[in-house]
Design a protein around this motif. Structure first.
Motif, PDB file in Angstrom:
ATOM      1  N   GLN A  93     -17.846  -4.379  -3.935  1.00  0.00           N
ATOM      2  CA  GLN A  93     -18.119  -3.435  -2.851  1.00  0.00           C
ATOM      3  C   GLN A  93     -17.240  -2.193  -2.952  1.00  0.00           C
ATOM      4  O   GLN A  93     -17.665  -1.092  -2.616  1.00  0.00           O
ATOM      5  CB  GLN A  93     -17.900  -4.094  -1.484  1.00  0.00           C
ATOM      6  N   ASN A  94     -16.027  -2.379  -3.408  1.00  0.00           N
ATOM      7  CA  ASN A  94     -15.095  -1.256  -3.515  1.00  0.00           C
ATOM      8  C   ASN A  94     -15.096  -0.597  -4.895  1.00  0.00           C
ATOM      9  O   ASN A  94     -14.238   0.237  -5.178  1.00  0.00           O
ATOM     10  CB  ASN A  94     -13.676  -1.726  -3.153  1.00  0.00           C
ATOM     11  N   LYS A  95     -16.061  -1.002  -5.725  1.00  0.00           N
ATOM     12  CA  LYS A  95     -16.217  -0.411  -7.061  1.00  0.00           C
ATOM     13  C   LYS A  95     -14.908  -0.447  -7.862  1.00  0.00           C
ATOM     14  O   LYS A  95     -14.542   0.518  -8.543  1.00  0.00           O
ATOM     15  CB  LYS A  95     -16.749   1.012  -6.948  1.00  0.00           C
ATOM     16  N   ALA A  96     -14.226  -1.571  -7.764  1.00  0.00           N
ATOM     17  CA  ALA A  96     -12.919  -1.709  -8.398  1.00  0.00           C
ATOM     18  C   ALA A  96     -12.997  -2.270  -9.812  1.00  0.00           C
ATOM     19  O   ALA A  96     -12.037  -2.152 -10.574  1.00  0.00           O
ATOM     20  CB  ALA A  96     -12.028  -2.609  -7.550  1.00  0.00           C
ATOM     21  N   LEU A 104      -7.327  -4.657  -2.319  1.00  0.00           N
ATOM     22  CA  LEU A 104      -7.201  -3.241  -2.659  1.00  0.00           C
ATOM     23  C   LEU A 104      -5.750  -2.809  -2.853  1.00  0.00           C
ATOM     24  O   LEU A 104      -5.453  -2.078  -3.806  1.00  0.00           O
ATOM     25  CB  LEU A 104      -7.911  -2.372  -1.626  1.00  0.00           C
ATOM     26  N   CYS A 139     -13.656 -12.732  -3.067  1.00  0.00           N
ATOM     27  CA  CYS A 139     -12.862 -11.737  -3.802  1.00  0.00           C
ATOM     28  C   CYS A 139     -13.735 -10.869  -4.692  1.00  0.00           C
ATOM     29  O   CYS A 139     -13.596  -9.647  -4.708  1.00  0.00           O
ATOM     30  CB  CYS A 139     -11.806 -12.432  -4.652  1.00  0.00           C
ATOM     31  N   ARG A 197      -4.243  -1.283  -6.231  1.00  0.00           N
ATOM     32  CA  ARG A 197      -3.518  -0.009  -6.234  1.00  0.00           C
ATOM     33  C   ARG A 197      -2.198  -0.142  -6.999  1.00  0.00           C
ATOM     34  O   ARG A 197      -1.823   0.735  -7.763  1.00  0.00           O
ATOM     35  CB  ARG A 197      -3.272   0.463  -4.806  1.00  0.00           C
ATOM     36  N   GLN A 225       0.796  -1.228   0.000  1.00  0.00           N
ATOM     37  CA  GLN A 225       0.000   0.000   0.000  1.00  0.00           C
ATOM     38  C   GLN A 225       0.822   1.269   0.000  1.00  0.00           C
ATOM     39  O   GLN A 225       0.544   2.191  -0.746  1.00  0.00           O
ATOM     40  CB  GLN A 225      -0.873   0.063   1.269  1.00  0.00           C
ATOM     41  N   GLU A 284     -16.902 -10.305  -4.416  1.00  0.00           N
ATOM     42  CA  GLU A 284     -17.742  -9.456  -3.569  1.00  0.00           C
ATOM     43  C   GLU A 284     -16.976  -8.223  -3.088  1.00  0.00           C
ATOM     44  O   GLU A 284     -17.485  -7.097  -3.126  1.00  0.00           O
ATOM     45  CB  GLU A 284     -18.246 -10.258  -2.364  1.00  0.00           C
ATOM     46  N   GLU A 285     -15.735  -8.429  -2.654  1.00  0.00           N
ATOM     47  CA  GLU A 285     -14.924  -7.298  -2.196  1.00  0.00           C
ATOM     48  C   GLU A 285     -14.622  -6.330  -3.340  1.00  0.00           C
ATOM     49  O   GLU A 285     -14.667  -5.109  -3.166  1.00  0.00           O
ATOM     50  CB  GLU A 285     -13.626  -7.785  -1.562  1.00  0.00           C
ATOM     51  N   LEU A 286     -14.339  -6.861  -4.522  1.00  0.00           N
ATOM     52  CA  LEU A 286     -14.086  -6.000  -5.680  1.00  0.00           C
ATOM     53  C   LEU A 286     -15.321  -5.162  -6.015  1.00  0.00           C
ATOM     54  O   LEU A 286     -15.214  -3.969  -6.304  1.00  0.00           O
ATOM     55  CB  LEU A 286     -13.681  -6.839  -6.891  1.00  0.00           C
ATOM     56  N   LYS A 331      -7.176  -7.854   3.911  1.00  0.00           N
ATOM     57  CA  LYS A 331      -7.581  -6.948   2.817  1.00  0.00           C
ATOM     58  C   LYS A 331      -6.472  -6.723   1.790  1.00  0.00           C
ATOM     59  O   LYS A 331      -6.065  -5.592   1.512  1.00  0.00           O
ATOM     60  CB  LYS A 331      -8.052  -5.598   3.371  1.00  0.00           C
TER      61      LYS A 331
END
Length: 133
Positions: free
Chosen positions: A110-113, A61, A104, A65, A26, A106-108, A58
């Protein structure tokens, strides 16, 4: 009693390792550190327990990035390799087992990735085809 103390210390060490890995992905401005962090992720993604730990901390993300940063900046060899490693890890995480894939994706979502990831893939594809011509 000694076993529970050593087990607790081991768990804390494990958590610390994953937190440091995520921090390297990060926050590091140094490409060499990011590159080594992406290599470390690739080394552990074939172990289900370690993948679950990565997801718990996490990792998606920070991987996104790295991909996004590499695609939007001038691409050095280290940046390109870090980007490739991150894409490989992301591909594996989103296509391994159904439980991991669902988590994975779902997380993508949720984070609008997803839109940014599609943009990166298409821009990389166009850039590579342009350089071949």
């Amino acid at each position: 009693m000694a076993d529970s103390t050593s087990s607790s210390a081991t768990n804390q060490d494990t958590v610390s390792v994953y937190q440091e890995l995520i921090n390297f992905l990060q926050q590091s401005q140094r490409l060499d550190v990011r590159l080594e962090a992406t290599k470390a992720v690739l080394q552990v993604i074939h172990d289900r327990n370690q993948v679950l730990q990565l997801l718990e901390h996490k990792v998606l993300l920070p991987l996104l990035r790295v991909i996004s940063d590499c695609s939007s900046s001038s691409t050095s060899e280290q940046a390109a390799e870090a980007c490739q490693n991150s894409l490989q890890a992301l591909l594996f995480l989103t296509s391994s087992t159904q439980q991991l894939t669902n988590s994975c994706v779902e997380e993508l979502l949720q984070n609008k990735a997803v839109p940014r990831l599609v943009e990166v893939v298409f821009s990389t594809n166009v850039a590579s085809e342009t350089s071949r011509a």
